[in-house]
Design a protein around this motif. Structure first.
Motif, PDB file in Angstrom:
ATOM      1  N   ARG A   1      53.355  43.368  45.023  1.00 40.38           N
ATOM      2  CA  ARG A   1      52.267  42.460  44.650  1.00 40.38           C
ATOM      3  C   ARG A   1      51.207  42.475  45.739  1.00 40.38           C
ATOM      4  N   LYS A   2      49.930  42.584  45.286  1.00 37.39           N
ATOM      5  CA  LYS A   2      48.811  42.655  46.223  1.00 37.39           C
ATOM      6  C   LYS A   2      47.600  41.919  45.643  1.00 37.39           C
ATOM      7  N   PRO A   3      46.762  41.371  46.524  1.00 41.93           N
ATOM      8  CA  PRO A   3      45.478  40.819  46.047  1.00 41.93           C
ATOM      9  C   PRO A   3      44.483  41.969  45.881  1.00 41.93           C
ATOM     10  N   VAL A   4      43.922  42.129  44.703  1.00 41.40           N
ATOM     11  CA  VAL A   4      42.999  43.232  44.422  1.00 41.40           C
ATOM     12  C   VAL A   4      41.793  42.701  43.638  1.00 41.40           C
ATOM     13  N   THR A   5      40.770  43.534  43.577  1.00 38.58           N
ATOM     14  CA  THR A   5      39.610  43.270  42.730  1.00 38.58           C
ATOM     15  C   THR A   5      39.572  44.333  41.648  1.00 38.58           C
TER      16      THR A   5
ATOM     17  N   HIS B   1      31.944  53.665  46.736  1.00 37.86           N
ATOM     18  CA  HIS B   1      32.197  52.339  47.306  1.00 37.86           C
ATOM     19  C   HIS B   1      33.684  52.086  47.523  1.00 37.86           C
ATOM     20  N   GLY B   2      34.473  53.182  47.651  1.00 37.45           N
ATOM     21  CA  GLY B   2      35.868  53.065  48.072  1.00 37.45           C
ATOM     22  C   GLY B   2      36.826  52.554  47.036  1.00 37.45           C
ATOM     23  N   GLY B   3      36.492  52.666  45.756  1.00 40.33           N
ATOM     24  CA  GLY B   3      37.391  52.178  44.726  1.00 40.33           C
ATOM     25  C   GLY B   3      38.352  53.246  44.223  1.00 40.33           C
TER      26      GLY B   3
ATOM     27  N   VAL C   1      36.053  52.148  31.425  1.00 36.64           N
ATOM     28  CA  VAL C   1      36.498  52.579  32.751  1.00 36.64           C
ATOM     29  C   VAL C   1      37.212  51.419  33.438  1.00 36.64           C
ATOM     30  N   MET C   2      38.347  51.712  34.075  1.00 34.52           N
ATOM     31  CA  MET C   2      39.069  50.699  34.854  1.00 34.52           C
ATOM     32  C   MET C   2      39.175  51.194  36.291  1.00 34.52           C
ATOM     33  N   ALA C   3      38.738  50.374  37.242  1.00 33.56           N
ATOM     34  CA  ALA C   3      38.807  50.722  38.664  1.00 33.56           C
ATOM     35  C   ALA C   3      39.318  49.522  39.444  1.00 33.56           C
ATOM     36  N   VAL C   4      39.913  49.792  40.615  1.00 35.05           N
ATOM     37  CA  VAL C   4      40.528  48.729  41.423  1.00 35.05           C
ATOM     38  C   VAL C   4      40.177  48.958  42.894  1.00 35.05           C
ATOM     39  N   TRP C   5      39.981  47.849  43.617  1.00 35.76           N
ATOM     40  CA  TRP C   5      39.791  47.873  45.064  1.00 35.76           C
ATOM     41  C   TRP C   5      40.922  47.073  45.723  1.00 35.76           C
ATOM     42  N   GLY C   6      41.559  47.681  46.749  1.00 35.12           N
ATOM     43  CA  GLY C   6      42.627  46.984  47.476  1.00 35.12           C
ATOM     44  C   GLY C   6      44.019  47.350  47.027  1.00 35.12           C
TER      45      GLY C   6
END
Length: 640
Positions: free
Chosen positions: A438-442, A481-483, A493-498
């Motif tokens: 489990r992680k906090p993501v955007t 932007h590092g995603g 489109v589905m993208a995630v950061w973190g």
């Protein structure tokens, strides 16, 4: 392959040098040399009686004194071949006969010779040869003739061959225990000395070439191992140095004068008294220009008489080097190699390497201590090279496979991650380490408006080409932007950061917002070009949300997918859909707004009912990046 290489001269030389190192290491643990052996050296010194070679009158005198003192055997490591004028030779012959009658054995040296001299070949009397021989005599070490003691001396004393052929580096490691002269075999100097000490005749000796020289002793039959050439592998232990005690050693002058003073004058000289009673005394010399010396396994300069002394010591104490059959060593190590690799194949590369190193260290330790305490000479260079090659092939193959898998992983994720992020992942974590957690993501969801009607009215080639151009542009913005690009869902489109690499929730959310604005700007540019070309323009909605989700590989064993699941993901998808109702371009949830509100301009849209939520959800429209210094705002494309 290693076995074949081990047969080459280069690796055989390396194997000998490893054995030399074992011999030197063993000196720290071995016992005193056999006290039954003593040595007398005629040295290159002004203190000696006369220069070398002395008149044989001196030899006769010394021999008589030694016999009177009870020496068991006097062995002359000297070739007394040509008879000289004068009484010295006659007296030496007479003294040798008298010594023999008194119980002192006398042995003198001989050496094989190609028989090229003017006198032609000299052959020993067949009566002095071994009578019981088995094997191919023609394969034994030797020559057509010999340099022998002069005839009268041969009738009064035994003789043995001092031949000591050197290896390529000049070190004597093997010595012929039997020497072929013509078509008969004769004893070596060391063997003849032992036989004289034990009062064994040649008729009692059995020679089996390739096996052993056997003869009776008070303790039973002694079998000295030899190869098919009749050579004996010396178990070299003792040397004139400070490392280990060897044999009592006297100078020729010291021995002669002190025995004379003791036995004839009745006035012992000061200093140590020679202790030769009941012993084997070997007489040799170290005279410059004529010295019978050279390198040994323990020293760069050793009198050859010490080599004979070591051989005699080996035989008296049955202290022979033992060599296991080659098939046992090679086959055993091969089985050990595969037995170790088989369970290690499925383990980590580090464990596999550690096991390989452990086997090598264990093998080397067993080899060393087996030689020190058991006289086992087990080959090291060839088998270790073979084991190393086996490890190299198996582990090297595994490294190549893992590198190939890494390249495949890189190619697979290259479409999903930015190059910088991909490098960080490949340096930091293996795919196996990307476990579910489990992680906090955007999370970002984007989708095209009216895609279904557009796709029905457009040719497939045009549709695919324009859609691919659109998706490629959106992926570039995400990567910039590092995603992490997680998936395409049709035109969505589905993208995630973190999810894989994070610099903190606030930074992840900020980069996601920057990516959303960049995606809208990039679509504006594409629409301008498409409109100029008379092509259909596109509209897009984006939803952003932040929350704790489950990140990892999810699916069946045959089909795994790296993704994120959780309520925050569902809400991001719902926010994207709300753009249709609210006529907006980018909507963010309250969690994203709280993390980045100091960096972006937002328009509050109030609390909006969302499918799957009991309570309305606060929603904000992302409008632009706040002006800071030279920063310019980025205005999204609205739905209307």
């Amino acid at each position: 392959m290693a076995w074949a290489l081990a047969q080459t001269e280069l690796l055989q030389g390396a194997a000998w040098r490893v054995n030399d190192a074992q011999v030197r290491w063993r000196t720290l643990f071995q016992h005193q040399g056999d006290p039954r052996i003593a040595i007398s050296l005629f040295e290159d010194s002004t203190e000696e009686l006369v220069s070398w070679p002395p008149d044989r009158e001196y030899h006769a005198t010394l021999l008589g004194l030694l016999a009177a003192d009870g020496t068991a055997v006097v062995a002359w490591d000297v070739i007394l071949d040509a008879q000289r004028e004068g009484e010295g030779d006659e007296r030496l012959v007479a003294t040798a006969g008298a010594a023999r009658e008194a119980g002192t054995g006398v042995v003198v040296g001989a050496v094989s010779d190609p028989g090229t001299g003017a006198g032609g070949p000299t052959l020993p009397d067949p009566a002095d040869a071994f009578h019981h021989v088995e094997g191919d005599v023609s394969a034994a070490y030797g020559d057509v003739s010999a340099l022998l003691p002069f005839p009268a001396l041969r009738s009064a004393a035994r003789f043995g061959f001092v031949d000591a052929p050197r290896s390529g580096d000049g070190v004597i490691r093997q010595i012929p225990l039997v020497v072929r002269i013509g078509d008969r075999l004769y004893p070596s100097f060391a063997l003849q000395t032992v036989l004289a000490y034990l009062h064994v005749t040649l008729d009692q000796v059995t020679v089996k070439l390739g096996e052993a020289v056997s003869f009776p002793t008070p303790k039973g039959v002694c079998s000295v191992p030899i190869d098919r050439e009749g050579k004996y592998l010396i178990n070299y232990r003792y040397e004139h140095d400070d490392l280990t005690p060897d044999y009592a050693t006297y100078t020729y002058r010291e021995l002669l004068l002190k025995l004379k003073a003791k036995l004839m004058d009745g006035k012992p000289l000061p200093g140590r008294e020679p202790q030769v009673e009941g012993k084997i005394l070997l007489v040799g010399q170290t005279v410059t220009g004529k010295a019978d010396a050279g390198p040994s396994q323990r020293s760069s300069y050793t009198p050859l008489v010490l080599v004979h002394a070591n051989v005699i010591d080996n035989i008296l104490n049955r202290d022979f080097i033992r060599r296991p059959p080659g098939w046992v060593v090679w086959g055993g190590l091969l089985l050990l190699g595969y037995a170790g690799l088989t369970p290690a194949i499925a383990r980590t590369l580090r464990l596999q390497l550690s096991f390989g190193v452990l086997v090598i260290v264990a093998y080397a330790s067993v080899v060393i201590w087996g030689f020190v305490y058991g006289n086992w000479w087990v080959p090291v260079v060839g088998p270790m090279m073979g084991y190393g090659l086996l490890q190299f092939v198996v582990i090297g193959g595994r490294v190549l496979r893992e590198q190939k898998a890494k390249d495949q992983l890189k190619q697979m994720f290259n479409s999903y991650l930015s190059p910088e992020l991909l490098k960080k992942i490949l340096r930091g974590k293996s795919l196996a380490e990307v476990s579910s957690e489990r992680k906090p993501v955007t999370i970002l969801f984007s989708d095209l408006r009216d895609f279904t009607s557009w796709s029905e009215q457009t040719k497939e080639e045009t549709l695919i080409a324009q859609l691919n151009e659109y998706l490629a542009a959106m992926v570039e913005c995400i990567h910039a932007h590092g995603g992490t690009l997680h998936k395409f869902i049709g035109d969505a489109v589905m993208a995630v950061w973190g999810d894989l690499v994070s610099e903190g929730p606030a930074t992840d959310a900020q980069r996601a917002c920057e990516a959303a604005l960049a995606m809208q700007e990039r679509l504006n540019v594409l629409n301008e070009r498409w409109a100029a070309a008379g092509e259909h323009t596109l509209r897009m909605g984006i939803g952003l949300n932040h929350g704790v989700v489950l990140v990892g590989n999810i699916g069946s064993p045959r089909r795994m997918e790296f993704t994120v699941i959780g309520d925050a993901v569902n809400l991001a998808s719902r926010l994207e859909s709300l753009n249709k109702e609210l006529k907006t371009g980018v909507l963010v949830g309250g969690a994203v707004y709280e993390l980045v509100r100091d960096h972006f301009e937002f328009r509050e849209c109030g609390a909006v009912p969302v499918k799957g939520k009991r309570e309305p959800v606060p929603v904000f429209e992302l409008c632009a990046l706040k002006l800071t210094g030279s920063s310019a705002s980025r205005t999204p494309v609205a739905e209307s």
